[in-house]
Design a protein around this motif. Structure first.
Motif, mmCIF file in Angstrom:
data_model
loop_
_atom_site.group_PDB
_atom_site.id
_atom_site.type_symbol
_atom_site.label_atom_id
_atom_site.label_comp_id
_atom_site.label_asym_id
_atom_site.label_seq_id
_atom_site.Cartn_x
_atom_site.Cartn_y
_atom_site.Cartn_z
ATOM 1 N N THR A 7 46.607 13.433 57.696
ATOM 2 C CA THR A 7 47.202 14.761 57.749
ATOM 3 C C THR A 7 47.320 15.194 59.195
ATOM 4 O O THR A 7 46.376 15.013 59.979
ATOM 5 C CB THR A 7 46.323 15.782 56.996
ATOM 6 N N MET A 34 56.089 11.043 62.923
ATOM 7 C CA MET A 34 57.547 11.056 62.779
ATOM 8 C C MET A 34 57.955 11.760 61.481
ATOM 9 O O MET A 34 58.930 12.521 61.446
ATOM 10 C CB MET A 34 58.096 9.630 62.815
ATOM 11 N N GLN A 35 57.189 11.528 60.421
ATOM 12 C CA GLN A 35 57.473 12.198 59.151
ATOM 13 C C GLN A 35 57.280 13.704 59.241
ATOM 14 O O GLN A 35 57.879 14.468 58.482
ATOM 15 C CB GLN A 35 56.562 11.625 58.057
ATOM 16 N N ASN A 36 56.435 14.139 60.194
ATOM 17 C CA ASN A 36 56.188 15.565 60.391
ATOM 18 C C ASN A 36 57.100 16.177 61.455
ATOM 19 O O ASN A 36 56.834 17.280 61.929
ATOM 20 C CB ASN A 36 54.723 15.809 60.751
ATOM 21 N N GLY A 37 58.152 15.452 61.849
ATOM 22 C CA GLY A 37 59.181 16.029 62.698
ATOM 23 C C GLY A 37 59.107 15.716 64.175
ATOM 24 O O GLY A 37 59.865 16.291 64.968
ATOM 25 N N THR A 67 56.845 19.294 65.490
ATOM 26 C CA THR A 67 58.303 19.260 65.309
ATOM 27 C C THR A 67 59.025 19.280 66.655
ATOM 28 O O THR A 67 58.796 20.157 67.492
ATOM 29 C CB THR A 67 58.776 20.463 64.474
ATOM 30 N N GLU A 83 53.747 6.826 62.285
ATOM 31 C CA GLU A 83 54.630 7.081 61.143
ATOM 32 C C GLU A 83 54.461 8.506 60.619
ATOM 33 O O GLU A 83 55.453 9.203 60.361
ATOM 34 C CB GLU A 83 54.336 6.097 60.016
ATOM 35 N N VAL A 84 53.220 8.930 60.474
ATOM 36 C CA VAL A 84 52.940 10.274 59.953
ATOM 37 C C VAL A 84 53.494 11.341 60.897
ATOM 38 O O VAL A 84 54.050 12.353 60.448
ATOM 39 C CB VAL A 84 51.420 10.456 59.726
ATOM 40 N N LYS A 127 50.104 3.703 61.718
ATOM 41 C CA LYS A 127 50.191 4.651 60.604
ATOM 42 C C LYS A 127 50.268 6.079 61.121
ATOM 43 O O LYS A 127 51.055 6.905 60.621
ATOM 44 C CB LYS A 127 48.971 4.467 59.700
#
Length: 339
Positions: free
Chosen positions: A216, A247-250, A222, A244-245, A241
């Motif tokens: 998390t 990038m997924q969070n902006g 962002t 990746e997280v 990992k």
């Protein structure tokens, strides 16, 4: 009073390129040739380690340069046996320069019936005749307390700060420093303060060693250029990992600055296949050929800092002055221009 003899360097086999670089830097500072003491560190057929020093070291201030990286046990034994050889040869003082201190992750009893191997290593070094330790980014700062001899723990963050200001010039306002776990917050905060950047945290929860169950992001990343900061990259699973997280969070892009590139197993392949734009490592552990050839992995040198630290120890002046970016700037002059 500082010693009137020159400091003398000797190296094991763990990271000869770094040892040679430190010797060259010290030669530049001193204006005289500071070479590595002529010695052989080799193995018998049964893999027993043998050390022979070919120069007189009686009364000398000796510095053994040896990371206890993979193969950790061989490199540690080399260090111990070199120290014993120097002590029995009447060296005046023996300082172990350990750019990467192996076994540092075993600094406490995480479960019942487990060792505290970092303390054992500290005892072994002291018994072997080491009178002072110089290292870089100990995994846990309290390991210094495992020793009853002086320990100087240098930090990579001033070098990283110089590198970030050089490579992200004009984009410093978008930088977000990220700790890949809660335990590394102090290290990440230190670098964030140096470059006046905000801090975010990736909270990870492990089910068992080597596996990350959940991650998390704490903080708003962002549109930010995220820089993950940590002391050790082993298999790179957590690091990739976390990228990746983010990038997924902006996050706009992700980079990483890691002090010790253990890079075992599939680490290089993972980094090359990851969303990270770049991974920056120091040369505290000698980079392997795959690490050198990886397009998104870059190495920053530690030799200028170690050379100056050795000279400061030898002359009896402050080592903590090297904790400041302003002090390291001139030492790295030409590599990182602030202009």
């Amino acid at each position: 009073m500082p010693s009137m003899t020159e400091p003398k360097l000797i190296s094991g086999n763990s990271n000869r390129p770094l040892a040679n670089s430190i010797a060259r830097r010290m030669s530049m500072h001193r204006g005289v040739n500071v070479g590595l003491v002529d010695a052989r560190v080799e193995r018998f057929n049964d893999q027993e380690i043998f050390v022979e020093v070919f120069e007189n070291v009686r009364g000398e201030d000796m510095f053994i340069i040896q990371s206890t990286s993979n193969p950790a046990n061989d490199n540690l034994m080399e260090l111990l046996i070199m120290s014993d050889a120097l002590r029995r040869s009447s060296a005046a003082r023996i300082t172990a320069v350990i750019p990467y201190f192996g076994y540092a992750r075993q600094d406490r009893r995480a479960k019942a019936r487990t060792p505290i191997s970092a303390k054992l290593v500290a005892n072994l070094l002291t018994e072997a005749g080491v009178e002072r330790v110089l290292t870089l980014d100990l995994h846990a700062a309290q390991i210094q307390g495992f020793f009853d001899i002086p320990v100087d723990n240098l930090y990579a963050s001033p070098i990283f700060a110089l590198d970030i200001e050089h490579h992200f010039k004009g984009k410093m306002g978008d930088i977000m420093i990220v700790s890949p776990d809660v335990g590394g917050v102090a290290r990440a905060r230190e670098l964030a303060k140096r470059i006046n950047a905000p801090l975010a945290i990736v909270d990870k929860r492990r089910e068992k060693p080597g596996e990350v169950a959940e991650m998390t992001v704490i903080g708003n990343v962002t549109g930010k250029t995220c820089i993950i900061v940590d002391d050790i990259c082993d298999t790179a699973g957590t690091l990739c990992k976390a990228a990746e997280v983010l990038m997924q969070n902006g996050a706009a892009e992700v980079h990483a600055y890691i002090t010790h590139g253990v890079m075992s197993g599939p680490a290089v392949e993972r980094v090359q296949a990851s969303v990270m734009k770049s991974l920056v490592l120091t040369d505290s552990i000698e980079p392997t050929d795959p690490v050198r050839k990886a397009k998104n992995i870059r190495i920053v040198p530690t030799a200028p800092m170690f050379a100056q630290a050795i000279l400061n120890i030898w002359s009896g002046t402050s080592v903590s002055s090297l904790f400041e970016t302003e002090t390291l700037g001139p030492i790295y002059e030409g590599m990182y221009s602030r202009g």
